[in-house]
Design an enzyme around this catalytic site. Structure first.
Site, PDB file in Angstrom:
ATOM      1  N   LYS A  48       0.831  -1.196   0.000  1.00  0.00           N
ATOM      2  CA  LYS A  48       0.000   0.000   0.000  1.00  0.00           C
ATOM      3  C   LYS A  48       0.869   1.251   0.000  1.00  0.00           C
ATOM      4  O   LYS A  48       2.030   1.205   0.420  1.00  0.00           O
ATOM      5  CB  LYS A  48      -0.887   0.029   1.254  1.00  0.00           C
ATOM      6  CG  LYS A  48      -1.965  -1.031   1.308  1.00  0.00           C
ATOM      7  CD  LYS A  48      -2.725  -0.923   2.612  1.00  0.00           C
ATOM      8  CE  LYS A  48      -3.836  -1.959   2.694  1.00  0.00           C
ATOM      9  NZ  LYS A  48      -4.936  -1.659   1.757  1.00  0.00           N
ATOM     10  N   GLU A  88      -6.581  -9.396   0.401  1.00  0.00           N
ATOM     11  CA  GLU A  88      -6.333 -10.530   1.308  1.00  0.00           C
ATOM     12  C   GLU A  88      -7.523 -10.882   2.180  1.00  0.00           C
ATOM     13  O   GLU A  88      -7.658 -12.019   2.634  1.00  0.00           O
ATOM     14  CB  GLU A  88      -5.114 -10.232   2.191  1.00  0.00           C
ATOM     15  CG  GLU A  88      -5.382  -9.420   3.456  1.00  0.00           C
ATOM     16  CD  GLU A  88      -5.924  -8.026   3.203  1.00  0.00           C
ATOM     17  OE1 GLU A  88      -6.673  -7.525   4.067  1.00  0.00           O
ATOM     18  OE2 GLU A  88      -5.615  -7.429   2.152  1.00  0.00           O
ATOM     19  N   ARG A 135     -10.660 -11.278   1.555  1.00  0.00           N
ATOM     20  CA  ARG A 135     -11.514 -12.323   0.984  1.00  0.00           C
ATOM     21  C   ARG A 135     -10.858 -13.697   1.070  1.00  0.00           C
ATOM     22  O   ARG A 135     -11.555 -14.710   1.121  1.00  0.00           O
ATOM     23  CB  ARG A 135     -11.873 -11.958  -0.458  1.00  0.00           C
ATOM     24  CG  ARG A 135     -10.707 -11.904  -1.415  1.00  0.00           C
ATOM     25  CD  ARG A 135     -10.973 -11.064  -2.649  1.00  0.00           C
ATOM     26  NE  ARG A 135     -10.972  -9.644  -2.348  1.00  0.00           N
ATOM     27  CZ  ARG A 135     -11.220  -8.692  -3.238  1.00  0.00           C
ATOM     28  NH1 ARG A 135     -11.487  -9.009  -4.504  1.00  0.00           N
ATOM     29  NH2 ARG A 135     -11.200  -7.418  -2.890  1.00  0.00           N
TER      30      ARG A 135
END
Length: 496
Positions: free
Chosen positions: A278, A350, A352
């Site tokens: 990120k 991640e 899910r």
């Protein structure tokens, strides 16, 4: 860690002019109209309130403090604006504004002469619940980790709701206090830094709750997950030095033959994005990525605290998503607990992955209904902002039930499509599915991914990425959707 302000609430019939409390809270409408309780105080004080109206606009949430009014037993009178009429939103704003003002006073007790107002078709029990939740939300503090406290704890220790103490109102009060306790727990877990609130910390919190309320708890370790074949969850946890945990918490408040409600909460205690790293800006807020897990623990604490007549199982997959030499790479393929294979095209998708294994695991308890709660996608923030939680369901009746409970809790949701048309975006040339479907409809394709693991379940998914926390000056966890989950569980059990 303490996580709620120990203010007590009681229901007691009182007269506003003779109530011997530190502060009496009264309502005034925009334009200067007084509520019935305020009119009584105005009459007792020979028009003192009407004289003071020039100093308060009456708009929703405005306040004016008056002291030592003649003919009034209370030392202080707090006028609170209700707007043009008493609607759900203005009532909640007024309660919160009153609590904020009381927080700054030295009054140890107060009588809230707002709870008897007629609010549309809402029963008085609704007023009671939202009065308690509003006051407790305003009094919540998270300063445990500050070496110097900027302000002392509020003196307010007791709030009286001046109503006739009927059974349904006492039940509403008990529910509201327990819900406020559970919401405060969820907030504190979210606000804790990720070096404290690790997967092991969440597991310890569940075990602590199990001891306090005599619940059954199981914590599966990495080796247990490996033996079961939870390849999707383990793919996320691979690079972290913090061991993953699968927390299973059982609350039984109904006969054992009654099928349970399963709550599955995403517990990413910190999300760097993994190899798909990120941006640095606001990455600290990824400590809130376990808000789904926090809401499950908070909801179960609330239901256990009020001894609700329901059976609930909380399933929490907890881990960190970190980069490193052992990290899962884009292009890796993981085999989930269901046996379906997933091509991981983006390691920052991640949530899910851990949820799909947790949902498959939850099915073994043969639940009546499964609801998963997750800060799953930034796309839901684009779609709905920070007001409504995204609701996806494979059962229209379930979606309606959740919507009604959300409206009752004022913890609102908005339904999103879950059509098969979106499944095409998850197509993979190398596995059964990919874990992302591209930018278009990102929150929908994330839910569509989870739908592949819940086809035999009565299932709903709540995407709380826009509602679980606030940024900026008010940065912190909201505790949502604990009120919604509690209301849904109770309404589902027949308690309106």
């Amino acid at each position: 860690m303490r996580y709620f302000r120990p203010v007590e609430f009681s229901i007691k019939a009182l007269s506003p002019e003779t109530a011997q409390v530190g502060c009496v809270v009264l309502g005034v409408y925009q334009g200067g109209a007084l509520t019935p309780a305020a009119r009584r105080v105005d009459q007792a004080s020979k028009g003192a309130l009407k004289k003071a109206l020039r100093d308060i606009s009456g708009r929703s949430g405005s306040t004016l403090l008056l002291r030592n009014l003649p003919g009034v037993a209370a030392e202080r009178v707090l006028l609170v604006g209700l707007g043009e009429k008493t609607a759900e939103g203005s009532y909640r704003d007024a309660v919160r504004a009153a609590a904020q003002a009381l927080k700054e006073l030295g009054a140890k007790d107060a009588a809230l002469f707002l709870v008897d107002l007629k609010i549309g078709s809402r029963p008085l029990s609704w007023n009671v619940r939202h009065a308690v939740l509003g006051v407790r939300d305003a009094l919540y503090r998270f300063d445990q980790l500050k070496s110097e406290k900027k302000s002392p704890a509020p003196a307010l220790a007791q709030v009286i709701l001046p109503l006739s103490p009927k059974a349904e109102l006492k039940n509403a009060l008990q529910e509201a206090v327990a819900t406020a306790d559970g919401t405060a727990l969820a907030k504190t877990l979210g606000n804790l830094p990720p070096n404290i609130c690790t997967p092991a910390y969440l597991a310890a919190e569940a075990e602590k709750m199990a001891r306090e309320f005599k619940l059954k708890v199981e914590v599966l370790e990495r080796k247990d997950m490996e033996k079961l074949g939870m390849g999707a969850l383990l793919a996320v946890a691979r690079a972290s030095h913090q061991p993953p945990k699968l927390i299973v918490l059982h609350y039984r408040g109904a006969p054992q033959k009654k099928k349970p409600l399963a709550l599955v909460g995403k517990g990413i205690t910190f999300d760097t994005g993994g190899i798909s790293l990120k941006p640095a800006g606001e990455m600290d807020e990824m400590k809130f990525d376990m808000s789904g897990a926090g809401s499950v623990l908070g909801a179960i604490r609330a239901l256990a605290g009020m001894k609700a007549p329901v059976n609930v199982i909380g399933v929490i997959p907890a881990c960190e998503n970190m980069p490193g030499g052992a990290a899962t790479r884009p292009g890796d393929i993981a085999t989930s607990l269901s046996g379906q294979t997933v091509e991981i095209l983006n390691t920052d998708a991640e949530g899910r992955l851990i949820l799909c294994d947790a949902l498959t695991y939850a099915a073994r308890f043969e639940p009546d209904t499964v609801i998963d709660i997750a800060t799953l996608t930034g796309a839901i923030v684009i779609a709905l902002g920070h007001v409504a939680t995204g609701l996806f369901a494979n059962d229209d009746k379930l979606a309606d039930e959740i919507r009604e409970a959300a409206d009752d809790a004022w913890d609102r949701v908005w339904p999103m499509p879950l059509w098969e048309d979106y499944q095409e975006q998850l197509r993979s040339n190398f596995a059964d599915m990919a874990n992302i479907g591209g930018r278009p409809g990102g929150s929908i394709t994330a839910a569509s991914f989870l739908a592949r693991f819940t086809r035999k379940l009565r299932w709903a998914h709540l995407d709380i990425a826009g509602t679980a926390w606030k940024s900026g000056r008010e940065k912190g966890s909201t505790g949502r959707p604990v009120p919604l989950l509690v209301r849904y569980a109770l309404r589902h059990a027949g308690r309106k």
